[in-house]
Structures are given as structure tokens and as C-alpha cells.
Design a protein around this motif. Structure first.
Motif, PDB file in Angstrom:
ATOM      1  N   ARG A   1       0.850  -1.193   0.000  1.00 17.08           N
ATOM      2  CA  ARG A   1       0.000   0.000   0.000  1.00 17.08           C
ATOM      3  C   ARG A   1       0.887   1.244   0.000  1.00 17.08           C
ATOM      4  O   ARG A   1       2.081   1.177   0.342  1.00 17.08           O
ATOM      5  N   PHE A   2       0.302   2.363  -0.352  1.00 18.42           N
ATOM      6  CA  PHE A   2       1.032   3.638  -0.335  1.00 18.42           C
ATOM      7  C   PHE A   2       0.413   4.535   0.728  1.00 18.42           C
ATOM      8  O   PHE A   2      -0.767   4.855   0.667  1.00 18.42           O
ATOM      9  N   ARG A   3       1.217   4.894   1.701  1.00 19.80           N
ATOM     10  CA  ARG A   3       0.708   5.681   2.826  1.00 19.80           C
ATOM     11  C   ARG A   3       1.299   7.090   2.786  1.00 19.80           C
ATOM     12  O   ARG A   3       2.513   7.267   2.657  1.00 19.80           O
ATOM     13  N   GLN A   4       0.436   8.058   2.924  1.00 26.99           N
ATOM     14  CA  GLN A   4       0.867   9.456   2.947  1.00 26.99           C
ATOM     15  C   GLN A   4       1.361   9.815   4.351  1.00 26.99           C
ATOM     16  O   GLN A   4       0.744   9.416   5.343  1.00 26.99           O
ATOM     17  N   HIS A   5       2.472  10.540   4.426  1.00 25.69           N
ATOM     18  CA  HIS A   5       2.973  10.965   5.738  1.00 25.69           C
ATOM     19  C   HIS A   5       2.054  12.016   6.341  1.00 25.69           C
ATOM     20  O   HIS A   5       1.501  12.848   5.632  1.00 25.69           O
ATOM     21  N   MET A   6       1.923  11.965   7.648  1.00 23.53           N
ATOM     22  CA  MET A   6       1.242  13.037   8.359  1.00 23.53           C
ATOM     23  C   MET A   6       2.183  14.245   8.376  1.00 23.53           C
ATOM     24  O   MET A   6       3.395  14.109   8.277  1.00 23.53           O
ATOM     25  N   ASN A   7       1.599  15.433   8.552  1.00 23.55           N
ATOM     26  CA  ASN A   7       2.424  16.642   8.535  1.00 23.55           C
ATOM     27  C   ASN A   7       3.542  16.615   9.564  1.00 23.55           C
ATOM     28  O   ASN A   7       4.643  17.084   9.319  1.00 23.55           O
ATOM     29  N   ASN A   8       3.241  16.051  10.727  1.00 27.02           N
ATOM     30  CA  ASN A   8       4.227  16.117  11.812  1.00 27.02           C
ATOM     31  C   ASN A   8       5.237  14.971  11.794  1.00 27.02           C
ATOM     32  O   ASN A   8       6.087  14.886  12.653  1.00 27.02           O
ATOM     33  N   GLU A   9       5.150  14.053  10.842  1.00 27.13           N
ATOM     34  CA  GLU A   9       6.122  12.957  10.835  1.00 27.13           C
ATOM     35  C   GLU A   9       7.134  13.072   9.706  1.00 27.13           C
ATOM     36  O   GLU A   9       8.015  12.245   9.576  1.00 27.13           O
ATOM     37  N   MET A  10       7.011  14.108   8.876  1.00 26.99           N
ATOM     38  CA  MET A  10       7.935  14.220   7.749  1.00 26.99           C
ATOM     39  C   MET A  10       9.313  14.673   8.196  1.00 26.99           C
ATOM     40  O   MET A  10       9.462  15.383   9.176  1.00 26.99           O
ATOM     41  N   ALA A  11      10.331  14.255   7.429  1.00 29.85           N
ATOM     42  CA  ALA A  11      11.688  14.722   7.675  1.00 29.85           C
ATOM     43  C   ALA A  11      11.737  16.228   7.474  1.00 29.85           C
ATOM     44  O   ALA A  11      10.875  16.808   6.812  1.00 29.85           O
ATOM     45  N   HIS A  12      12.768  16.858   8.053  1.00 28.38           N
ATOM     46  CA  HIS A  12      12.798  18.319   8.061  1.00 28.38           C
ATOM     47  C   HIS A  12      12.853  18.944   6.665  1.00 28.38           C
ATOM     48  O   HIS A  12      12.525  20.098   6.484  1.00 28.38           O
ATOM     49  N   TYR A  13      13.305  18.155   5.670  1.00 26.63           N
ATOM     50  CA  TYR A  13      13.471  18.715   4.337  1.00 26.63           C
ATOM     51  C   TYR A  13      12.277  18.463   3.422  1.00 26.63           C
ATOM     52  O   TYR A  13      12.235  18.964   2.309  1.00 26.63           O
ATOM     53  N   ALA A  14      11.307  17.657   3.860  1.00 31.79           N
ATOM     54  CA  ALA A  14      10.258  17.195   2.947  1.00 31.79           C
ATOM     55  C   ALA A  14       9.014  18.058   3.027  1.00 31.79           C
ATOM     56  O   ALA A  14       8.615  18.511   4.101  1.00 31.79           O
ATOM     57  N   SER A  15       8.377  18.283   1.862  1.00 31.11           N
ATOM     58  CA  SER A  15       7.108  19.015   1.889  1.00 31.11           C
ATOM     59  C   SER A  15       5.935  18.077   1.644  1.00 31.11           C
ATOM     60  O   SER A  15       4.815  18.368   2.020  1.00 31.11           O
ATOM     61  N   VAL A  16       6.186  16.967   0.991  1.00 28.58           N
ATOM     62  CA  VAL A  16       5.166  15.937   0.757  1.00 28.58           C
ATOM     63  C   VAL A  16       5.906  14.613   0.853  1.00 28.58           C
ATOM     64  O   VAL A  16       7.057  14.529   0.452  1.00 28.58           O
TER      65      VAL A  16
ATOM     66  N   ALA B   1      11.276  19.639  -2.443  1.00 30.27           N
ATOM     67  CA  ALA B   1      11.172  20.995  -2.970  1.00 30.27           C
ATOM     68  C   ALA B   1      12.570  21.529  -3.294  1.00 30.27           C
ATOM     69  O   ALA B   1      13.412  20.780  -3.785  1.00 30.27           O
ATOM     70  N   ALA B   2      12.836  22.800  -2.990  1.00 35.22           N
ATOM     71  CA  ALA B   2      14.152  23.358  -3.307  1.00 35.22           C
ATOM     72  C   ALA B   2      15.014  23.440  -2.046  1.00 35.22           C
ATOM     73  O   ALA B   2      16.038  24.114  -2.024  1.00 35.22           O
ATOM     74  N   TYR B   3      14.588  22.717  -0.995  1.00 43.03           N
ATOM     75  CA  TYR B   3      15.245  22.871   0.304  1.00 43.03           C
ATOM     76  C   TYR B   3      16.768  22.717   0.236  1.00 43.03           C
ATOM     77  O   TYR B   3      17.522  23.625   0.580  1.00 43.03           O
ATOM     78  N   ASP B   4      17.234  21.542  -0.211  1.00 42.51           N
ATOM     79  CA  ASP B   4      18.662  21.252  -0.106  1.00 42.51           C
ATOM     80  C   ASP B   4      19.518  22.133  -1.008  1.00 42.51           C
ATOM     81  O   ASP B   4      20.547  22.653  -0.586  1.00 42.51           O
ATOM     82  N   LEU B   5      19.075  22.262  -2.262  1.00 45.75           N
ATOM     83  CA  LEU B   5      19.878  23.081  -3.183  1.00 45.75           C
ATOM     84  C   LEU B   5      19.958  24.516  -2.680  1.00 45.75           C
ATOM     85  O   LEU B   5      20.982  25.180  -2.820  1.00 45.75           O
ATOM     86  N   THR B   6      18.885  24.996  -2.056  1.00 49.74           N
ATOM     87  CA  THR B   6      18.885  26.364  -1.534  1.00 49.74           C
ATOM     88  C   THR B   6      19.865  26.522  -0.372  1.00 49.74           C
ATOM     89  O   THR B   6      20.681  27.449  -0.361  1.00 49.74           O
ATOM     90  N   VAL B   7      19.825  25.620   0.586  1.00 44.58           N
ATOM     91  CA  VAL B   7      20.700  25.803   1.757  1.00 44.58           C
ATOM     92  C   VAL B   7      22.176  25.673   1.384  1.00 44.58           C
ATOM     93  O   VAL B   7      23.018  26.431   1.875  1.00 44.58           O
ATOM     94  N   HIS B   8      22.511  24.706   0.488  1.00 42.15           N
ATOM     95  CA  HIS B   8      23.920  24.572   0.104  1.00 42.15           C
ATOM     96  C   HIS B   8      24.376  25.785  -0.707  1.00 42.15           C
ATOM     97  O   HIS B   8      25.512  26.230  -0.587  1.00 42.15           O
ATOM     98  N   SER B   9      23.476  26.279  -1.511  1.00 46.36           N
ATOM     99  CA  SER B   9      23.790  27.428  -2.329  1.00 46.36           C
ATOM    100  C   SER B   9      24.054  28.650  -1.447  1.00 46.36           C
ATOM    101  O   SER B   9      25.032  29.377  -1.629  1.00 46.36           O
ATOM    102  N   GLU B  10      23.199  28.856  -0.469  1.00 44.83           N
ATOM    103  CA  GLU B  10      23.362  30.000   0.436  1.00 44.83           C
ATOM    104  C   GLU B  10      24.655  29.890   1.224  1.00 44.83           C
ATOM    105  O   GLU B  10      25.381  30.861   1.417  1.00 44.83           O
ATOM    106  N   LYS B  11      24.949  28.669   1.682  1.00 41.77           N
ATOM    107  CA  LYS B  11      26.138  28.478   2.511  1.00 41.77           C
ATOM    108  C   LYS B  11      27.424  28.684   1.717  1.00 41.77           C
ATOM    109  O   LYS B  11      28.372  29.296   2.200  1.00 41.77           O
TER     110      LYS B  11
END
Lengths: 615, 615
Positions: B344-359, B381-391
Motif C-alpha cells: 500500500r502507499f501511505r501518505q505521511h502526516m504533517n508532523n512525521e515528515m523529515a525536516h526537508y520534505a514538503s510531501v 522541494a528546493a530545500y537542499d539546493l537552496t541551503v547549500h547554495s546560500e552556505k
């Protein structure tokens, strides 16, 4: 240091530029600047495919050919295991330090470097020698004789440097006044530095582990299960392919000395009383180059070339199992495309072997960094199985049913149990006597012959051995990988961006995928010659061009990378040929026997001109 | 916890015994006793071959099918990289401690375990509830209503436990009086424990690194090079297959929660303004089971089954790229042999996702441990590329040539440089104004859709899904792996140890090797039925028997594992059939259309009787 003299047009920085441009590999953490220096490598798509293809050939050549047992072991290894194996106390390099800057150096490397530069300086200045300043007599120069004898001294130290321990290195540093060339400050040390990365296992902070420095230990620990899986039959081999780690003091030389690297290790278990190999006759006529211990001790680097059978007959190699693997290593390296003239087998000196080895031969490949050890083949005897067995009290042995029972004589100690129970210890408590008994099972700890492959070093050497520049155009570099290891087997190029080609390219791409042939479509707007040229740099051996004739009659041209020659045939024939070429079943010469060379110049279509003019 | 109810004869301990006996895997450091508990796994030959075959199918299904760029990244990762990615501060679990013994527990696990056992106790004792001792009123029992409401409370906490932070867990421990079941001492904590293994890089002790907790970061760091290698074309994907590491607080559940494990991760880079997938139409009719966030919030576990195209149309899935990958994951899992009813395919609840995930959606497989997350598919999303780019100040972007120049409006700050030079800062120094400008290149940070496969979990679930016991003989277990993933494709058995069979077996073994078909010779003295039975436990799908008829006419029998049916044909035909079967090109049913079932009982040779009686 020897250089790649047989490749006169070779220029390392140009090759490095190519490898960077075509993304074979790069430093892992480049965008993070400082931490990105070349300690950890990042393989781009062609480098990764090349590694995988080398490993595929390796598995076919070794693992499947002899039904070796490939297993998967873990990287994080508890302290106790590596303490028992001797790595905690002995797996180290000697490190010295410039106290003025805190900079650290690997002692043997810095000594070698400084002595080499002193030799060079003496030779360049007409053997005058270093100026010795501040002595009682002020500035002093050596005489010619003094200078020559000094050079011999330096050369002697350099040739034996691998065998020095900490004390020896310390003496050299003092006696030869080894200083940091950058600051002119005398080195401190050396102190031993363990090369294993340490880490804590679990949350309690009471369990140290290390990243494995070799894959071998994980194989030894489960020897009993492996033997059982093999139905108790000897000899047999286990295999691990995976990452190992060495926390090098000062890594350098690109792929040749990484902190993290892929190894492929075979542990072949053999009866110590019978190290004959059943299939040695299949390889006994393989001709190889040997650099024996005796030759090296005489200060020479001259190899002797002979059949491996002769090397066994002359006692250069101790047994046919070791000899069999050396020959198989030779054949493997040639098969993946190494230049036979740049391959030799060097015997380790007694003082340079790892703590567990009793005999060791290296397959060395000549590169622009000199002769590089790429495969080690050591006889570890019963060292590892014995130490783990003693430590854990778990027998790691072979039990062999004897063809007929055998009488053996043993010394036994007899204890009078009654007297022990009474806790009296008179002299008659023990009797020692010789008894005869009959055994039907022989129990022994096997010996281990270990061919160990450094895949990164093999990959780099293969790149150097495959690299050349077209004589008619110095801008066009080629990597002539054999098709079986080439990262991509086939380039698909539409002659132009005419949309008539699109469905043909899609269909061909689908067909190639079905056949399991890795390929790449280059439908960029660059001239066709330029597109081929770009893929010569990736080492792609074949190219299919789709042109207007294809649209009419379905025929395709197939181009070979090294000769740039082409044939033309139906799609079906081209696909069959390319499949057999990619799997190494036929050669391009075979293809030319069946198909005429195609070089009809098509002048009515402007885009094609470029291809035929340039090639 | 759900159980594997559809497999009523299933007994985990019997399966575990089989896996141990046939050396699929075992704890890594077993002979070293204590440190050998199940934290690091050691794959024996069948487990290793199974893993490799799963990965081979995986590469064909994902990497080659879509020309993804497979690369090789390093395991040891510098502190700075993982600090930027958020792993140093956020990649942790909560750990609590029994102060009386020093034993540590993963807080969410121990809470869940204790609450589950309380529910069980209440139900078993007729909903009487726990005895509360030592209160003012002495021993007290809940009423039925109180007890039911208490059970609902416990269930509610259990269902939301993945979403609790340290404070929440602390409150539960206090409010529900969570104690170590072994000592009855109240837990201390919880405190955060970072799950990354730390190590020192180099000899100076000033550079911390971690063993990567996922392979993704290494891919992001070289985004620019990957894009360039792909000729600047979007969308595309990079891939890493390799080991990752998590220093679990208290690992358990065998292969399901290891400290070291193999992952296969795809990072698919996509335009955030257009997440349509070009090939979605190829999969839109794939039927799948979904457990959406809404269903879970209603406290239910009922899946809804529908075509993936419908899930997109109904807005259950945000875009067709995410949907495309979920369908492809579904098809992959079925292809390697998973039971569709247990997927089966289970959708994550909002509060259980890893810090970088939006879905995030997980592919979950039902095993005797309950529903297990085996593949995660997150939109980072653009999380990782954005943080490495900024750093690093290195742009990690796509530059897209617009079909036609576009006018954009921006706010700009104008600075009067002259005034800055004079170091005077009057209010007229800055002006802020809206300007229009024309751009011909659009620059954007791509979004990342990440299908991430836990290979060890997939391997274990596949073993459970493939395991059954013959109804006619409860001692005979079978692992019904599809031929494409089976560790060994073919068993070669001589009918007896008559030496007439040896050259035939040698020749067949050679032929199979040429065809690249992994096989195993079992020439042990065990009865032929026993030898087949043993290989049913290894999941070997086909068996060739060499008997006296083979010596006379060269014909062979081919046996299929699940049905135990046989056919008889010439060597050439058998080899062709077995090649096509092993590659999944034909099925056994196809074979039976071309060849009659062979069941002639040969009674004149005593050894063969056993085979036909037992099978």
C-alpha cells in the motif's frame, strides 16, 4: 620516479582537464572549498559506469568462473575484532610534525622527497654537494668522491624506506637533518598514527568501532559458515567487493591514495600441506614480467620475463595456487585493456610486508606517477583464522575425512582425578606418556591466499593506458577503452535536428535498451564530427548515425572509435554486430571481414560534409 | 500491530531458522559474542546474490529506462555539509534512560510498547484496568467506562507517537508513568541523540566528519556538473546506490532497522512551475492502494484502491511526476515478486515528515512485523539546493533560455556611490523604486522528487512474501522468488555419483557460465529429492537432472520449483529455455505449451525412485 616514457605525447594536466570536463570524477566536496581537496572522490556518470563495468568483468573472470562465494560484510567493525587481527596496534604510518606550524607529514614520504631533491641538486650543480654552513670551518663543499658516496647513501635509504620503523625514521630525520622545506624547521617525531577511522557505536559511548581498513576480516569471522555452505569442500574462496577506508596522513596523487576506496578482495582457503591448484595447467604458459626480491636487493629494477610455469619450476613462486592467481590477475588486467608493456609483478621485500603476510607479490602498472601497486597477492598463511580462533575460542578449522584411518603418536598428560578431588598434590598426580591413537578425521586451519584489487587505482591506470591523441589533430583526444569496460557502448546521432530522425532515434534507443546496451543520444546542434569527438573523449567505442538514407531504406552507419572507420548495414545487422562487439565476442576486425568500409561522400546534404571531411 | 494473516501457516521463527541454515544472512560479529547482536548484518552467498539481483532489476527498471545519471559519492562527509543540510541539528531520535541500570531506550518505542501491553492487559482481564496501588484509597480498579476511555487515550497516543517532540514525549513519560519494565524504575529524559556516526578526518583532530545518513547530499553538491553533463536539459535524475548509516539507539527487528544498510536513491530534478511528467500516460491506469492523510486522521487504516490517474484527478496526488514515480515503484515491487495484496502507499502526516520534505508517500509492505516502510517518495522541494547554495555562495540553478524575452518587474535599491565614498549617510543615500526589465533567460532552483529505496527492508519483505510450505509435506519450505531475482537460477544434479555423469555436468556448467546463468552443482550423495528440497529453500527456480538417458541420448530434464513439474528435451533446447526463463522473457506456462510434462517413472535405476515418489 619513472615516467610514462612510452607515451611521449602524454601530458597529465591535459588528461586531468579531459577527465574533469567529461566528469569522470572530481573532488567530493568541491563547492565547500577547503575541505574539498582530493581526499574523497566523487565519480561522475562515466567514471561510475567504468568502475561498474570493470567490476562486472572482474566478477565474470574470478567469481563466476570459479564459483567463489561472494558475500556482504559490514564496514563498521568493533574494536575487539581489529585488535585481534593486529590492526589496532600495527596498522599505522609514522607521522612527523613541524613544531613551528603544526603541519604534519608522513615521515617516509617527506624523507624520500627531501633526499630526492638533494640528489637532484647535487647532480645539477656538478656534484658539488650541499653547502654546510655554520660549521667550524665555515662554508664547506664535498669533494666529488664524497658527493658520489653521499648520493649512494641517499639512494640506499630511499630504496629501503618502506621497511623503516619509527626508530629508524627518527634516526634518519636526525642524522640527515630533515626539515620542513617551507619553514626550514627540523621535524619533530615521528609518532605512530593509526590509519583507521574511529567512531562510537550506539548511544552509550562505551563501544568503539572502526571503518574497516580491508574487507578481509569480515570474511574470516564467518569461515565456518562459508565452509558449510560449500558442503565442506576445500579449497574454495570467499569474496567481498566494497568500500574500505584509510585515514591517510596527507593524501595526494588523485585516485591513487584516497581515504575511501573500492576494493575487491578474494580470500582463497587452501590446505597448507597441499597448495597445488587444480587448474594451473590452464595458465602455465602465460608470459609475465617478474621483479624478484633478489633483483631488487641487487639495487636493480630489471624485470625478467618468463612463462609462469617456468617461474614455479625455478622456485621463484612457492606454489601453483599463488602462481595461478598471479597469472589470472595478469589475464584480467590485459582483458580490461591494460598495456602489457606497462605491467610487472614485484615481490615484496621481507621488511615491507603487512604484519599478516608471509609472501606477497604486487601487480604494478606504470603510470605518470611511476609504477603503481594495483593488485596485491599475499599469502596470509593461517595468521588471521588462528588469532580469531584463539581470541573467541571458536574453532575455525577444516575437518577432512581421511581416505583411511591414520595412526598418530601424541604426548598426553594423565591426571589422577581422585587425588585432585582430595586436593592433595603428590608427585604421582601427573604422569606423562607417549600414546598411539588412530584418527579418521584430520583437522587443520587453512591457509589463505589473498588477491586484493584496488579498483580506483586500476581505473586510473586504465585511463592513462587508454589515452592518446589523434596524430592528425592534436585537439582530439581518445580514450580507447575495450568495449566491455567502456562507460557507454554506443552513441546515437541524428545527422541533424530534422524531425524525421526523431522516431528512428526513439526506436533505436528502445531496441538498444532491450538488448541491454548502454547508449547515449547526442541530438545537440553541434557538427557531427564534433559530437563524435566529444564521445571519443568519453571512450565510447561505437556510434550509429541516422541520416537521410536511413529514412529511405532503414540502413544505418556504424563507426568505430579508434579507426574512425564506418560500415553501413540494415538496422537488424547493426544491432546484432553492436551486441556482439559490446560483449567482447567479436572484434572490429571481424566486422570488417563481413562488411565493406563505408565512405561514400554524400554531397547533396550539407550537414553531412563536416563528418566526412573531418574523419 | 497487523500480522501476516494471509499466510496462516507462517511462523517467523521457522523462516529465521531456514534463513540461517541456508546462510542468507546472519549477525556480523557472531563469533565475538556480545558485540554480535543484530546491528550489522552479514549477507551470505544467497543473500548477497539476492541483493545484487534486486539491484540489477532496479537499475534496469529505473536507471537505464530513463537514462538517469548514476554516480558514486563518498560515505565520509564533512561536518559543514551536514550542518548546512540540517542533519547535525535535526537528524536525531529521543532517548530515555533507566537511571538505576544506565540502560537506554528509544523513547517513542518504549512508550508504544508499554501502552500496547497495558491495553492488552486490560482487554485480557475483562477491561478491569491496572491496579493503582499506594493511593489514598489503596488498591483501586477502573470502572468499565473509565477503562474503555483509557484504552482510547492510549491508542490515540500510539497513533500520533511519530509526531511527538522531546517535550511531548517527556510529558507522556510523566503523565503515564512510563517505567522500565525490567526494573520498574521511572525513565529519565528524554534527551536528543544524533543518529550520525561521527569520526575524525586526518591526523590533526580538527576535522569532524560523519558517515552519511542518506546518499542525497552528495548528489546535491554536484548539481551543476550533473546538469552540464546532461547538456543542460531538464528534467533529469541522478542516482546513488550505496551504504548509509544510522547509529540507532536500540536496533531490533532484524534487517528492518540496521545501523548500516544499502540504499538506492533517485533525485529527480524538476521545474517547480511544471511538475508534469512526460511519460505519465504510460502508467496512468496502474491500480494502487492508497492510505491518505485524511483517512489516517479519521483514525482508520482502510485503504482506497484506484487507478493512479484517478488519484491525480481527485487531487490526492499533487502532480504527475510524484504520481509517475509512485506507479513505477509499485510496478518495480510487483516485478521483483511482492504480493500485491500486501502493498500500500501511505501518505505521511504533517508532523512525521523529515525536516526537508514538503510531501511524502511511503510504499509499505505487510510482513509479520506489520506494515513496513520500504520505499519513501518525498518532495524535497528546493530545500537542499537552496541551503547549500546560500552556505557556499555557489549558485545551484537551472538557466532556461526563454522561447521569447519576457518583461519582469522588480523592486531595486539604488545606492548613490559617491555619497558612500564620502562616508556620509544622508537620507537621500538610498532610493527604492520599481523597474521593468526584459530577460531572455529564466533562472530557477529546481525542486527534487526523491524515491528512496531501503534495499535490506525490500529484501526481507520479499523473503516473507515468497515463503510457503508444501501442503503435502510440512517439512518442505519453498522460497518462490521470480527467476530474475533468484540468487541461483539453476541447480545441476547428477542422478547419482556415477562417474559417467561428471563430464556432462562439467560441460553443462561451462555452457551455463557462457550464457551468464548462475548455477550450482549439487553432486552430494543425498537423495535427489532431498537435493531439490534443499534448493527450494534457496529459492532456485529451475533444476536440470542428468540421468542415464542423458548419457545415451543427451537429453535432460528441467524441473520447475513451485510446481515440481518436469519437461525433457535436448541440451540445446533446455539451455535456450532456461536462458529465457532466467531473464524473465518467458514463463513456465509458456514452456509447458511447447513441451509435454515428463513423468515417466524410471524404475530400473534405484536412485531415481526417491525423486518420483517424493515429488
Amino acid at each position: 620516479m619513472a615516467v610514462n616514457t612510452e607515451n611521449p605525447g602524454f601530458c597529465r594536466s591535459r588528461l586531468e582537464e579531459l577527465l574533469k570536463k567529461r566528469f569522470f570524477y572530481c573532488p567530493s566536496y568541491e563547492i565547500y572549498g577547503g575541505i574539498g581537496s582530493f581526499w574523497f572522490v566523487y565519480y561522475g556518470p562515466p567514471g561510475m559506469a567504468l568502475e561498474q563495468n570493470i567490476l562486472n568483468v572482474w566478477r565474470k573472470h574470478f567469481v563466476y568462473e570459479e564459483n567463489m562465494l561472494e558475500i556482504g560484510t559490514s564496514i563498521v567493525t568493533p574494536h575487539e575484532v581489529l585488535e585481534t587481527s593486529g590492526h589496532v596496534s600495527k596498522f599505522r604510518d609514522w607521522m612527523c610534525k613541524d613544531p613551528s606550524t603544526g603541519e604534519v607529514f608522513r615521515a617516509d614520504h617527506i624523507i624520500k622527497e627531501i633526499l630526492l631533491s638533494r640528489i637532484k641538486k647535487r647532480v645539477e650543480s656538478g656534484l658539488e654537494g650541499e653547502k654546510v654552513e655554520g660549521g667550524a670551518s665555515g662554508t664547506k663543499f664535498d669533494t666529488l668522491d664524497e658527493s658520489l658516496s653521499r648520493i649512494r647513501e641517499y639512494e640506499d635509504i630511499i630504496s629501503r624506506i618502506d621497511g623503516y620503523d619509527g626508530e629508524g625514521l627518527s634516526r634518519v630525520i636526525e642524522e640527515y637533518d630533515i626539515r620542513n622545506p617551507a619553514t626550514n624547521v627540523r621535524m619533530e617525531g615521528p609518532v605512530g598514527f593509526n590509519l583507521m577511522f574511529a567512531t562510537e557505536i550506539g548511544p552509550k559511548g562505551n563501544m568503539t568501532g572502526y571503518l574497516r581498513p580491508e574487507t578481509a576480516q569480515g570474511q574470516f569471522l564467518n569461515f565456518n559458515k562459508l565452509l558449510e555452505f560449500n558442503n565442506g569442500k576445500m579449497p574454495f574462496a570467499s569474496v567481498v567487493v566494497g568500500k574500505s577506508f584509510r585515514n591517510e596522513i596527507s593524501p595526494r596523487s588523485g585516485l591513487l591514495r584516497m581515504r575511501e576506496f573500492t576494493m575487491a578482495e578474494i580470500e582463497h582457503y587452501v590446505d597448507p600441506l597441499n597448495k597445488d591448484h587444480r587448474r594451473f595447467n590452464e595458465v602455465e604458459n602465460v608470459k609475465m614480467k617478474f621483479l624478484t626480491r633478489e633483483i631488487q636487493m641487487s639495487g636493480k629494477e630489471e624485470v625478467i620475463e618468463m612463462k609462469i610455469g617456468e617461474a614455479v619450476a625455478r622456485g621463484i613462486l612457492e606454489n601453483t595456487t599463488l602462481a595461478y592467481f598471479l597469472a589470472r590477475i595478469h589475464l584480467f588486467l590485459i582483458r580490461i585493456g591494460m598495456n602489457q608493456e606497462k605491467l610487472r609483478f614485484r615481490q615484496h621485500m621481507n621488511n615491507e610486508m603487512a604484519h599478516y603476510a608471509s609472501v606477497c607479490w604486487d601487480a604494478e602498472l606504470l603510470t605518470s606517477y611511476g609504477w603503481i601497486e594495483c593488485v596485491g597477492c599475499a599469502d596470509r598463511a593461517a595468521y588471521d583464522l588462528t588469532v580469531h580462533s584463539e581470541k573467541t575460542k571458536e574453532k575455525l578449522v577444516v575437518r577432512e575425512l581421511l581416505p583411511k584411518p591414520m595412526e598418530v603418536t601424541e604426548w598426553v598428560v594423565n591426571v589422577d582425578k581422585k587425588k585432585i578431588e582430595n586436593l592433595k598434590f603428590p608427585s604421582s598426580l601427573f604422569t606423562i606418556e607417549q600414546v598411539k591413537k588412530t584418527i579418521s578425521v584430520r583437522e587443520y586451519i587453512p591457509n589463505v591466499i589473498e588477491p586484493s584489487f584496488g579498483i580506483g587505482r586500476i581505473l586510473y591506470s586504465l585511463i592513462e593506458h587508454s589515452y592518446w591523441i589523434r596524430s592528425d589533430d592534436v585537439d582530439r583526444c581518445v580514450l580507447s577503452f575495450p568495449p566491455i569496460v567502456a562507460p557507454v557502448k554506443c552513441l546515437l546521432v541524428p545527422l541533424s535536428n530534422n524531425s524525421a530522425f526523431d522516431p528512428i532515434i526513439d526506436k533505436l534507443s528502445f531496441e538498444l535498451r532491450q538488448l541491454g546496451i548502454s547508449h547515449k543520444v547526442d541530438d545537440s546542434s553541434a557538427a557531427i564530427g564534433r559530437r563524435y569527438s566529444r564521445n571519443d573523449e568519453l571512450g565510447t567505442p561505437f556510434g550509429i548515425t541516422v541520416d537521410f538514407q536511413t529514412v529511405n531504406d532503414g540502413s544505418l552507419t556504424l563507426r568505430e572509435r579508434d579507426t574512425t572507420r564506418q560500415i553501413r548495414a540494415s538496422e537488424k545487422e547493426i544491432l546484432r554486430v553492436i551486441k556482439e562487439l559490446s560483449e567482447g565476442l567479436i572484434s572490429w576486425d571481424d566486422v570488417l571481414k563481413d562488411f565493406p568500409i563505408f565512405n561514400k561522400q554524400i554531397t547533396d546534404i550539407p550537414e553531412i560534409t563536416d563528418l566526412y571531411i573531418r574523419e
